[in-house]
Enzyme design. Sequence first.
Site, PDB file in Angstrom:
ATOM      1  N   GLU A 106     -14.722  18.773 -17.789  1.00 21.27           N
ATOM      2  CA  GLU A 106     -15.933  18.129 -17.277  1.00 21.27           C
ATOM      3  C   GLU A 106     -16.504  18.924 -16.111  1.00 21.27           C
ATOM      4  O   GLU A 106     -15.767  19.448 -15.292  1.00 21.27           O
ATOM      5  CB  GLU A 106     -15.589  16.705 -16.819  1.00 21.27           C
ATOM      6  CG  GLU A 106     -16.803  15.868 -16.456  1.00 21.27           C
ATOM      7  CD  GLU A 106     -16.444  14.396 -16.233  1.00 21.27           C
ATOM      8  OE1 GLU A 106     -16.007  13.733 -17.206  1.00 21.27           O
ATOM      9  OE2 GLU A 106     -16.568  13.922 -15.098  1.00 21.27           O
ATOM     10  N   ASP A 108     -19.290  18.292 -13.156  1.00 19.15           N
ATOM     11  CA  ASP A 108     -20.016  17.165 -12.568  1.00 19.15           C
ATOM     12  C   ASP A 108     -20.970  17.526 -11.453  1.00 19.15           C
ATOM     13  O   ASP A 108     -20.597  18.265 -10.530  1.00 19.15           O
ATOM     14  CB  ASP A 108     -19.022  16.207 -11.876  1.00 19.15           C
ATOM     15  CG  ASP A 108     -18.155  15.456 -12.851  1.00 19.15           C
ATOM     16  OD1 ASP A 108     -18.686  14.912 -13.801  1.00 19.15           O
ATOM     17  OD2 ASP A 108     -16.928  15.429 -12.613  1.00 19.15           O
ATOM     18  N   GLU A 110     -22.612  14.890  -8.813  1.00 21.43           N
ATOM     19  CA  GLU A 110     -22.683  13.480  -8.435  1.00 21.43           C
ATOM     20  C   GLU A 110     -23.456  13.370  -7.128  1.00 21.43           C
ATOM     21  O   GLU A 110     -23.104  14.021  -6.138  1.00 21.43           O
ATOM     22  CB  GLU A 110     -21.278  12.894  -8.264  1.00 21.43           C
ATOM     23  CG  GLU A 110     -20.555  12.767  -9.585  1.00 21.43           C
ATOM     24  CD  GLU A 110     -19.112  12.290  -9.436  1.00 21.43           C
ATOM     25  OE1 GLU A 110     -18.685  11.470 -10.239  1.00 21.43           O
ATOM     26  OE2 GLU A 110     -18.431  12.747  -8.505  1.00 21.43           O
TER      27      GLU A 110
END
Length: 294
Positions: A106, A108, A110
């Site tokens: 993953e 990311d 955020e």
Amino acid sequence: MSGSCISFAVYLFFFINLILRTLASVVSVGDFNKDFYITWAPDHLNTSTDGRERSLRLDQQSGSAFASNAMFLFGQIDMQIKLIPGHSAGTVVAYYLTSAQPNRDELDFEFLGNVSGQPYILQTNVYADGFGNREERMYLWFDPTADFHTYSVLWNLHQIVFMVDWVPIRVYRNHADKGVPYPRWQPMGLKASLWNGDSWATRGGQDKVDWTKGPFIASFRNYKIDACVWRGNPRFCRGASTSNWWNKPAYRTLTPRQSRLLRWARKYHLIYDYCADKQRFKNNMPKECTFPKF
Ligand SMILES: *[C@@H]1O[C@H](CO)[C@@H](O)[C@H](O)[C@H]1NC(C)=O
Ligand SMILES: *[C@@H]1O[C@H](CO)[C@@H](O)[C@H](O)[C@H]1NC(C)=O
């Protein structure tokens, strides 16, 4: 070989090449209704009539989310995002690439909201073979709620580069030959979501979502997916063929200009780097932290 045989061979060669090319890479620009499906709370999500802009809403009832129809293995993805204006404490806008479980890979972005007038934090993370714990945090050099900005990931066999308005902010290099996990086998889908993360997001969970300031709205537009679409045939995506531009030597490392921008961004805007967190990892520093980062 007779003449017709040769021309047939030539024809076949070009034909196969054409198929390989169209199978491998796609440039997809723009229509959320075409390339994405809604994964959470359709009534908390709206899309402009031309399909080019989509907003997520968070209120006391629900957050919302969408995901790409296709999965990708290597390439570059750009997305323009405008974050929640005003009071956004406790909210999290996530924009990420993620593989199937288990042993999830993953990448990311955020965005951690804040009380009015205080800065957003951009947290990035990398999961490889199921393990994350690679957080970095930075403040942005502009107000990400005032306008759209472009958040990108370049992903190839050599490096993963996180970029903000084409300024590299983070590089995760492939040190798989030295035993460091690197996302390189599993296709990943693109996802975006808006949710209540007030147990941890803002000042370590001290500032909660203030529902009287809602609803909270974040918008996405003008995405560009230039990546290898996964169709279950590993050869096309996993290979190093330079007909996929991201495999060209120029993309194996940053350019000198990109390196300067990266150093600038990290020098002035980075506020947390897991590789510098000796207290957290004690004598078990993640292996990639022992190599030069870029
Ligand atoms: C969706 O609705 C909200 C609230 O009315 C609005 O601010 C936003 O611009 C809309 N988004 C799109 C993509 O139309
Ligand atoms: C919110 O603002 C405070 C005070 O300026 C700051 O310490 C914090 O890093 C900001 N961001 C988040 C997500 O907590």
